[in-house]
Write a protein that holds these residues in place. Structure first.
Motif, PDB file in Angstrom:
ATOM      1  N   GLY A  78      10.047 -21.901  26.248  1.00 51.40           N
ATOM      2  CA  GLY A  78      10.080 -22.003  27.579  1.00 51.40           C
ATOM      3  C   GLY A  78      10.718 -20.759  28.289  1.00 51.40           C
ATOM      4  N   THR A  79       9.933 -20.397  29.475  1.00 54.86           N
ATOM      5  CA  THR A  79      10.501 -19.110  30.179  1.00 54.86           C
ATOM      6  C   THR A  79      11.821 -19.670  31.120  1.00 54.86           C
ATOM      7  N   LEU A  80      12.386 -18.595  31.406  1.00 49.82           N
ATOM      8  CA  LEU A  80      13.390 -18.752  32.185  1.00 49.82           C
ATOM      9  C   LEU A  80      13.322 -19.142  33.526  1.00 49.82           C
ATOM     10  N   GLY A  81      13.174 -20.256  33.915  1.00 54.27           N
ATOM     11  CA  GLY A  81      12.552 -20.526  35.647  1.00 54.27           C
ATOM     12  C   GLY A  81      13.581 -21.803  35.972  1.00 54.27           C
ATOM     13  N   ALA A  82      13.068 -22.204  37.304  1.00 53.61           N
ATOM     14  CA  ALA A  82      13.623 -23.411  37.840  1.00 53.61           C
ATOM     15  C   ALA A  82      14.008 -24.484  36.857  1.00 53.61           C
ATOM     16  N   ASP A  83      12.972 -24.541  35.922  1.00 53.02           N
ATOM     17  CA  ASP A  83      13.070 -25.891  35.178  1.00 53.02           C
ATOM     18  C   ASP A  83      13.862 -25.441  33.623  1.00 53.02           C
ATOM     19  N   ALA A  84      14.234 -24.258  33.471  1.00 54.40           N
ATOM     20  CA  ALA A  84      15.107 -24.060  32.533  1.00 54.40           C
ATOM     21  C   ALA A  84      16.130 -24.945  32.384  1.00 54.40           C
ATOM     22  N   PRO A  85      16.845 -25.325  31.048  1.00 50.28           N
ATOM     23  CA  PRO A  85      17.862 -26.205  30.954  1.00 50.28           C
ATOM     24  C   PRO A  85      18.948 -25.518  31.504  1.00 50.28           C
ATOM     25  N   VAL A  86      20.157 -26.389  31.830  1.00 48.37           N
ATOM     26  CA  VAL A  86      21.257 -26.002  32.329  1.00 48.37           C
ATOM     27  C   VAL A  86      22.323 -25.904  31.187  1.00 48.37           C
ATOM     28  N   VAL A  87      22.970 -24.551  31.023  1.00 49.62           N
ATOM     29  CA  VAL A  87      24.002 -24.875  30.169  1.00 49.62           C
ATOM     30  C   VAL A  87      25.516 -24.338  30.685  1.00 49.62           C
ATOM     31  N   ILE A  88      26.237 -25.232  30.560  1.00 49.31           N
ATOM     32  CA  ILE A  88      27.851 -25.280  31.326  1.00 49.31           C
ATOM     33  C   ILE A  88      28.837 -24.941  30.307  1.00 49.31           C
ATOM     34  N   PHE A  89      29.494 -23.642  30.422  1.00 48.46           N
ATOM     35  CA  PHE A  89      30.603 -23.443  29.772  1.00 48.46           C
ATOM     36  C   PHE A  89      31.689 -23.807  30.729  1.00 48.46           C
ATOM     37  N   PRO A  90      32.555 -24.817  30.280  1.00 52.30           N
ATOM     38  CA  PRO A  90      33.802 -25.256  30.872  1.00 52.30           C
ATOM     39  C   PRO A  90      34.759 -24.099  30.869  1.00 52.30           C
ATOM     40  N   SER A  91      35.294 -23.652  31.899  1.00 56.12           N
ATOM     41  CA  SER A  91      36.267 -22.589  31.758  1.00 56.12           C
ATOM     42  C   SER A  91      37.038 -22.423  33.037  1.00 56.12           C
ATOM     43  N   PRO A  92      38.397 -22.130  32.744  1.00 54.41           N
ATOM     44  CA  PRO A  92      39.246 -22.024  34.032  1.00 54.41           C
ATOM     45  C   PRO A  92      38.826 -20.827  34.988  1.00 54.41           C
ATOM     46  N   ALA A  93      37.937 -19.996  34.550  1.00 52.81           N
ATOM     47  CA  ALA A  93      37.467 -18.738  35.084  1.00 52.81           C
ATOM     48  C   ALA A  93      36.102 -19.436  36.022  1.00 52.81           C
ATOM     49  N   GLY A  94      35.846 -20.358  35.862  1.00 49.39           N
ATOM     50  CA  GLY A  94      34.448 -20.807  36.504  1.00 49.39           C
ATOM     51  C   GLY A  94      34.724 -21.324  37.914  1.00 49.39           C
ATOM     52  N   GLU A  95      33.471 -21.634  38.585  1.00 51.51           N
ATOM     53  CA  GLU A  95      33.460 -22.292  39.882  1.00 51.51           C
ATOM     54  C   GLU A  95      33.920 -23.479  39.659  1.00 51.51           C
ATOM     55  N   LEU A  96      34.374 -24.013  40.845  1.00 55.96           N
ATOM     56  CA  LEU A  96      35.050 -25.381  40.946  1.00 55.96           C
ATOM     57  C   LEU A  96      34.048 -26.474  40.749  1.00 55.96           C
ATOM     58  N   PHE A  97      34.329 -27.497  39.945  1.00 56.82           N
ATOM     59  CA  PHE A  97      33.615 -28.660  39.715  1.00 56.82           C
ATOM     60  C   PHE A  97      33.854 -29.448  40.961  1.00 56.82           C
ATOM     61  N   THR A  98      32.753 -30.041  41.725  1.00 56.95           N
ATOM     62  CA  THR A  98      32.901 -30.888  42.874  1.00 56.95           C
ATOM     63  C   THR A  98      32.205 -32.085  42.704  1.00 56.95           C
ATOM     64  N   GLN A  99      32.094 -32.933  43.748  1.00 56.08           N
ATOM     65  CA  GLN A  99      31.146 -34.097  43.570  1.00 56.08           C
ATOM     66  C   GLN A  99      29.543 -33.624  44.089  1.00 56.08           C
ATOM     67  N   LYS A 100      29.737 -32.478  44.868  1.00 57.63           N
ATOM     68  CA  LYS A 100      28.355 -31.781  44.999  1.00 57.63           C
ATOM     69  C   LYS A 100      27.750 -31.183  43.937  1.00 57.63           C
ATOM     70  N   LEU A 101      28.669 -30.313  43.284  1.00 59.08           N
ATOM     71  CA  LEU A 101      28.005 -29.994  41.806  1.00 59.08           C
ATOM     72  C   LEU A 101      27.599 -30.925  40.813  1.00 59.08           C
ATOM     73  N   ALA A 102      28.537 -32.241  40.821  1.00 59.64           N
ATOM     74  CA  ALA A 102      27.955 -33.357  40.101  1.00 59.64           C
ATOM     75  C   ALA A 102      26.694 -33.960  40.530  1.00 59.64           C
ATOM     76  N   GLN A 103      26.377 -34.105  41.700  1.00 59.44           N
ATOM     77  CA  GLN A 103      25.092 -34.541  42.419  1.00 59.44           C
ATOM     78  C   GLN A 103      24.077 -33.705  41.935  1.00 59.44           C
ATOM     79  N   GLU A 104      24.299 -32.204  42.132  1.00 54.05           N
ATOM     80  CA  GLU A 104      23.244 -31.425  41.682  1.00 54.05           C
ATOM     81  C   GLU A 104      22.840 -31.712  40.209  1.00 54.05           C
ATOM     82  N   LEU A 105      23.908 -31.429  39.380  1.00 51.46           N
ATOM     83  CA  LEU A 105      23.638 -31.688  38.032  1.00 51.46           C
ATOM     84  C   LEU A 105      23.057 -32.875  37.500  1.00 51.46           C
ATOM     85  N   ALA A 106      23.203 -34.017  38.182  1.00 56.23           N
ATOM     86  CA  ALA A 106      22.733 -35.483  37.759  1.00 56.23           C
ATOM     87  C   ALA A 106      21.214 -35.272  38.022  1.00 56.23           C
TER      88      ALA A 106
END
Ligand code: 6GU
Length: 245
Positions: A78-106
């Motif tokens: 696959g080429t890196l585009g809007a349909d590329a898989p999402v890789v999440i690295f949990p990290s205290p240095a990351g962006e905040l996980f919110t309900q909005k992000l949960a909805q996006e990732l769902a």
């Protein structure tokens, strides 16, 4: 949705066999792959960490096993585009996980969680994954966990229940805390009086408009008291406050 997890503690995720998400897996709504990072090592000791360049306390996760694990999971054609898989690295240095992000990732067809331990993962793993996937560093909040496993579990639960069909009654997703940016109102069930504590009379009134107003007022009151940062500017001052001159 397809979910893959890379971890040195695969047994940690056995709890995903039970409850709501266990049922979602049985019915095929969620497909789960848990991968032991040590299976992607090539030395006799199955080494996944080493000392940090530049010095400092703790150990850093080596890039090679991560590269092998990610190559096996991500579709390299696959080429890196809007349909590329999402890789999440949990990290205290990351962006905040919110309900909005949960909805996006769902709404994603595939999520990959990379669980770091020790002082973190060699940064080049993140850089490499970014050439193969849409990468996000995500934090649960301003505190430190020992690794990404517990954070991944929390995120999978928050995301999984937003996938259509996972939660039996979709209406229960609508009225809960954070879905409208406010905290949830308090709930009561029978009996009407318990150990001297009474159910607020408005809830017994049958007046649906009055009940809706009471619940909204309770949401505002609670949010103002403990999470004023969540209030939109137009609600940040009490509604019964005197208008400014
Ligand atoms: Cl996502 N990971 C770790 N290790 N600690 C955290 C966190 C994540 N979120 C808050 N603290």
């Amino acid at each position: 949705m397809r979910i893959d997890i890379v971890t040195i503690f695969p047994e940690f995720f056995s709890v995903l066999d039970v409850s709501l998400l266990g049922r979602a897996r049985q019915t095929g709504l969620i497909e789960l792959g848990v991968h032991d990072l040590r299976d992607f090592t090539s030395d006799r000791h199955r080494t996944v960490d080493d000392t940090p360049y530049g010095g400092g306390a703790g150990m850093v996760m080596k890039p090679e096993p991560w590269g092998e694990a990610l190559d096996g999971i991500l579709d390299l054609s696959g080429t890196l585009g809007a349909d590329a898989p999402v890789v999440i690295f949990p990290s205290p240095a990351g962006e905040l996980f919110t309900q909005k992000l949960a909805q996006e990732l769902a709404a994603e067809p595939q999520l990959v969680f990379g669980c770091g331990r020790y002082e973190g993962i060699d940064q080049r793993v993140v850089d490499y994954a970014s050439t193969r996937a849409r990468v996000r560093l995500v934090s649960l909040g301003d505190y430190v966990l020992n690794g990404g496993e517990v954070a991944t579990m929390a995120m999978i639960e928050a995301i999984g229940r937003l996938i259509p069909g996972v939660v039996g009654n979709p209406q229960s997703l609508v009225e809960e805390s954070h879905s409208d940016g406010l905290l949830e109102y308090p709930s009561y069930t029978k009996p009407g009086e318990w150990r001297g504590f009474e159910v607020p009379p408005v809830l017994l009134s049958g007046n649906h408009a009055a009940i809706a107003k009471w619940r909204h007022d309770q949401q505002l009151e609670r949010t103002r008291a403990v999470r004023p940062d969540l209030l939109p500017p137009d609600l940040a001052v009490a509604e019964d406050a005197a208008p400014r001159a």
